[in-house]
Motif scaffolding. Structure first.
Motif, PDB file in Angstrom:
ATOM      1  N   PHE A  16       0.824  -1.202   0.000  1.00  0.00           N
ATOM      2  CA  PHE A  16       0.000   0.000   0.000  1.00  0.00           C
ATOM      3  C   PHE A  16       0.863   1.260   0.000  1.00  0.00           C
ATOM      4  O   PHE A  16       0.582   2.219  -0.719  1.00  0.00           O
ATOM      5  CB  PHE A  16      -0.936  -0.022   1.210  1.00  0.00           C
ATOM      6  N   MET A  17       1.925   1.261   0.783  1.00  0.00           N
ATOM      7  CA  MET A  17       2.819   2.425   0.842  1.00  0.00           C
ATOM      8  C   MET A  17       3.529   2.647  -0.500  1.00  0.00           C
ATOM      9  O   MET A  17       3.679   3.770  -0.948  1.00  0.00           O
ATOM     10  CB  MET A  17       3.844   2.265   1.966  1.00  0.00           C
ATOM     11  N   GLN A  18       3.954   1.580  -1.140  1.00  0.00           N
ATOM     12  CA  GLN A  18       4.590   1.718  -2.451  1.00  0.00           C
ATOM     13  C   GLN A  18       3.603   2.246  -3.478  1.00  0.00           C
ATOM     14  O   GLN A  18       3.959   3.082  -4.318  1.00  0.00           O
ATOM     15  CB  GLN A  18       5.159   0.379  -2.915  1.00  0.00           C
ATOM     16  N   LEU A  19       2.369   1.766  -3.427  1.00  0.00           N
ATOM     17  CA  LEU A  19       1.339   2.239  -4.346  1.00  0.00           C
ATOM     18  C   LEU A  19       1.081   3.727  -4.143  1.00  0.00           C
ATOM     19  O   LEU A  19       1.024   4.503  -5.101  1.00  0.00           O
ATOM     20  CB  LEU A  19       0.059   1.436  -4.157  1.00  0.00           C
ATOM     21  N   LEU A  20       0.937   4.134  -2.884  1.00  0.00           N
ATOM     22  CA  LEU A  20       0.725   5.552  -2.593  1.00  0.00           C
ATOM     23  C   LEU A  20       1.910   6.404  -3.028  1.00  0.00           C
ATOM     24  O   LEU A  20       1.741   7.501  -3.563  1.00  0.00           O
ATOM     25  CB  LEU A  20       0.471   5.756  -1.097  1.00  0.00           C
ATOM     26  N   ARG A  21       3.102   5.908  -2.791  1.00  0.00           N
ATOM     27  CA  ARG A  21       4.298   6.648  -3.179  1.00  0.00           C
ATOM     28  C   ARG A  21       4.330   6.873  -4.682  1.00  0.00           C
ATOM     29  O   ARG A  21       4.604   7.973  -5.161  1.00  0.00           O
ATOM     30  CB  ARG A  21       5.542   5.898  -2.717  1.00  0.00           C
ATOM     31  N   MET A  22       4.007   5.827  -5.444  1.00  0.00           N
ATOM     32  CA  MET A  22       3.997   5.967  -6.904  1.00  0.00           C
ATOM     33  C   MET A  22       2.891   6.910  -7.364  1.00  0.00           C
ATOM     34  O   MET A  22       3.094   7.716  -8.270  1.00  0.00           O
ATOM     35  CB  MET A  22       3.830   4.606  -7.569  1.00  0.00           C
ATOM     36  N   LEU A  23       1.720   6.791  -6.748  1.00  0.00           N
ATOM     37  CA  LEU A  23       0.594   7.622  -7.169  1.00  0.00           C
ATOM     38  C   LEU A  23       0.794   9.098  -6.820  1.00  0.00           C
ATOM     39  O   LEU A  23       0.232   9.964  -7.477  1.00  0.00           O
ATOM     40  CB  LEU A  23      -0.704   7.112  -6.545  1.00  0.00           C
ATOM     41  N   LEU A  24       1.562   9.384  -5.800  1.00  0.00           N
ATOM     42  CA  LEU A  24       1.802  10.768  -5.413  1.00  0.00           C
ATOM     43  C   LEU A  24       3.037  11.353  -6.089  1.00  0.00           C
ATOM     44  O   LEU A  24       3.021  12.498  -6.535  1.00  0.00           O
ATOM     45  CB  LEU A  24       1.941  10.886  -3.895  1.00  0.00           C
ATOM     46  N   GLN A  25       4.100  10.587  -6.170  1.00  0.00           N
ATOM     47  CA  GLN A  25       5.332  11.113  -6.728  1.00  0.00           C
ATOM     48  C   GLN A  25       5.290  11.250  -8.247  1.00  0.00           C
ATOM     49  O   GLN A  25       5.843  12.210  -8.800  1.00  0.00           O
ATOM     50  CB  GLN A  25       6.513  10.221  -6.356  1.00  0.00           C
ATOM     51  N   SER A  26       4.650  10.332  -8.923  1.00  0.00           N
ATOM     52  CA  SER A  26       4.652  10.355 -10.386  1.00  0.00           C
ATOM     53  C   SER A  26       4.038  11.629 -10.966  1.00  0.00           C
ATOM     54  O   SER A  26       4.656  12.255 -11.839  1.00  0.00           O
ATOM     55  CB  SER A  26       3.946   9.126 -10.939  1.00  0.00           C
ATOM     56  N   PRO A  27       2.841  12.062 -10.534  1.00  0.00           N
ATOM     57  CA  PRO A  27       2.307  13.301 -11.101  1.00  0.00           C
ATOM     58  C   PRO A  27       3.159  14.530 -10.760  1.00  0.00           C
ATOM     59  O   PRO A  27       3.324  15.420 -11.595  1.00  0.00           O
ATOM     60  CB  PRO A  27       0.921  13.430 -10.460  1.00  0.00           C
ATOM     61  N   ILE A  28       3.727  14.564  -9.573  1.00  0.00           N
ATOM     62  CA  ILE A  28       4.571  15.692  -9.193  1.00  0.00           C
ATOM     63  C   ILE A  28       5.819  15.724 -10.065  1.00  0.00           C
ATOM     64  O   ILE A  28       6.228  16.781 -10.566  1.00  0.00           O
ATOM     65  CB  ILE A  28       4.934  15.615  -7.698  1.00  0.00           C
ATOM     66  N   MET A  29       6.427  14.570 -10.287  1.00  0.00           N
ATOM     67  CA  MET A  29       7.609  14.509 -11.144  1.00  0.00           C
ATOM     68  C   MET A  29       7.261  14.834 -12.587  1.00  0.00           C
ATOM     69  O   MET A  29       8.056  15.462 -13.301  1.00  0.00           O
ATOM     70  CB  MET A  29       8.254  13.130 -11.044  1.00  0.00           C
ATOM     71  N   LEU A  30       6.079  14.456 -13.034  1.00  0.00           N
ATOM     72  CA  LEU A  30       5.622  14.770 -14.384  1.00  0.00           C
ATOM     73  C   LEU A  30       5.519  16.280 -14.588  1.00  0.00           C
ATOM     74  O   LEU A  30       6.034  16.825 -15.562  1.00  0.00           O
ATOM     75  CB  LEU A  30       4.280  14.111 -14.653  1.00  0.00           C
ATOM     76  N   VAL A  31       4.884  16.955 -13.651  1.00  0.00           N
ATOM     77  CA  VAL A  31       4.727  18.408 -13.754  1.00  0.00           C
ATOM     78  C   VAL A  31       6.085  19.096 -13.638  1.00  0.00           C
ATOM     79  O   VAL A  31       6.408  19.989 -14.433  1.00  0.00           O
ATOM     80  CB  VAL A  31       3.748  18.918 -12.669  1.00  0.00           C
ATOM     81  N   ALA A  32       6.886  18.675 -12.680  1.00  0.00           N
ATOM     82  CA  ALA A  32       8.201  19.290 -12.501  1.00  0.00           C
ATOM     83  C   ALA A  32       9.080  19.074 -13.728  1.00  0.00           C
ATOM     84  O   ALA A  32       9.780  19.990 -14.173  1.00  0.00           O
ATOM     85  CB  ALA A  32       8.869  18.731 -11.257  1.00  0.00           C
ATOM     86  N   GLY A  33       9.045  17.879 -14.288  1.00  0.00           N
ATOM     87  CA  GLY A  33       9.838  17.600 -15.485  1.00  0.00           C
ATOM     88  C   GLY A  33       9.396  18.434 -16.674  1.00  0.00           C
ATOM     89  O   GLY A  33      10.225  18.929 -17.447  1.00  0.00           O
ATOM     90  N   THR A  34       8.095  18.611 -16.839  1.00  0.00           N
ATOM     91  CA  THR A  34       7.588  19.442 -17.928  1.00  0.00           C
ATOM     92  C   THR A  34       7.997  20.894 -17.749  1.00  0.00           C
ATOM     93  O   THR A  34       8.423  21.546 -18.707  1.00  0.00           O
ATOM     94  CB  THR A  34       6.052  19.327 -18.010  1.00  0.00           C
ATOM     95  N   VAL A  35       7.897  21.395 -16.532  1.00  0.00           N
ATOM     96  CA  VAL A  35       8.292  22.790 -16.261  1.00  0.00           C
ATOM     97  C   VAL A  35       9.788  22.982 -16.509  1.00  0.00           C
ATOM     98  O   VAL A  35      10.203  23.946 -17.158  1.00  0.00           O
ATOM     99  CB  VAL A  35       7.907  23.189 -14.821  1.00  0.00           C
ATOM    100  N   LEU A  36      10.607  22.067 -16.011  1.00  0.00           N
ATOM    101  CA  LEU A  36      12.050  22.188 -16.207  1.00  0.00           C
ATOM    102  C   LEU A  36      12.435  22.052 -17.682  1.00  0.00           C
ATOM    103  O   LEU A  36      13.338  22.743 -18.156  1.00  0.00           O
ATOM    104  CB  LEU A  36      12.782  21.149 -15.364  1.00  0.00           C
ATOM    105  N   ALA A  37      11.749  21.174 -18.410  1.00  0.00           N
ATOM    106  CA  ALA A  37      12.013  21.044 -19.849  1.00  0.00           C
ATOM    107  C   ALA A  37      11.630  22.332 -20.566  1.00  0.00           C
ATOM    108  O   ALA A  37      12.337  22.785 -21.478  1.00  0.00           O
ATOM    109  CB  ALA A  37      11.248  19.863 -20.427  1.00  0.00           C
ATOM    110  N   TYR A  38      10.524  22.956 -20.149  1.00  0.00           N
ATOM    111  CA  TYR A  38      10.102  24.207 -20.772  1.00  0.00           C
ATOM    112  C   TYR A  38      11.096  25.330 -20.479  1.00  0.00           C
ATOM    113  O   TYR A  38      11.369  26.155 -21.341  1.00  0.00           O
ATOM    114  CB  TYR A  38       8.706  24.604 -20.295  1.00  0.00           C
ATOM    115  N   ILE A  39      11.640  25.348 -19.289  1.00  0.00           N
ATOM    116  CA  ILE A  39      12.635  26.366 -18.944  1.00  0.00           C
ATOM    117  C   ILE A  39      13.889  26.192 -19.790  1.00  0.00           C
ATOM    118  O   ILE A  39      14.465  27.171 -20.273  1.00  0.00           O
ATOM    119  CB  ILE A  39      12.972  26.301 -17.432  1.00  0.00           C
ATOM    120  N   GLN A  40      14.320  24.949 -19.992  1.00  0.00           N
ATOM    121  CA  GLN A  40      15.534  24.687 -20.760  1.00  0.00           C
ATOM    122  C   GLN A  40      15.319  24.920 -22.257  1.00  0.00           C
ATOM    123  O   GLN A  40      16.096  25.613 -22.884  1.00  0.00           O
ATOM    124  CB  GLN A  40      16.006  23.247 -20.536  1.00  0.00           C
ATOM    125  N   GLN A  41      14.271  24.290 -22.796  1.00  0.00           N
ATOM    126  CA  GLN A  41      13.979  24.404 -24.223  1.00  0.00           C
ATOM    127  C   GLN A  41      12.477  24.291 -24.435  1.00  0.00           C
ATOM    128  O   GLN A  41      11.913  23.189 -24.374  1.00  0.00           O
ATOM    129  CB  GLN A  41      14.669  23.297 -25.019  1.00  0.00           C
TER     130      GLN A  41
END
Length: 65
Positions: A16-41
């Motif tokens: 359950f903890m691994q499932l929650l970790r994936m469900l919470l971290q993945s969208p945050i990393m997705l948004v952060a990665g998109t923002v950082l990619a936009y800043i770079q290029q």
């Protein structure tokens, strides 16, 4: 018997903890990665924004079929 039950409960908690970790971290990393990619290029970020929903759809198809 108590040891086995305790071990089963611990396994369920860990899953359950691994499932929650994936469900919470993945969208945050997705948004952060998109923002950082936009800043770079910005041009690369557009490709990134198009590729991610396509990959998500493929993963969902693989999971459910």
């Amino acid at each position: 018997m108590i040891t086995r039950t305790t071990n089963d409960v611990v396994q369920v908690q860990m899953t359950f903890m691994q499932l929650l970790r994936m469900l919470l971290q993945s969208p945050i990393m997705l948004v952060a990665g998109t923002v950082l990619a936009y800043i770079q290029q910005p041009r690369l970020a557009k490709f990134f924004a198009i590729a991610l929903p396509v990959l998500a759809a493929i993963i969902l198809l693989l999971i459910f079929y």
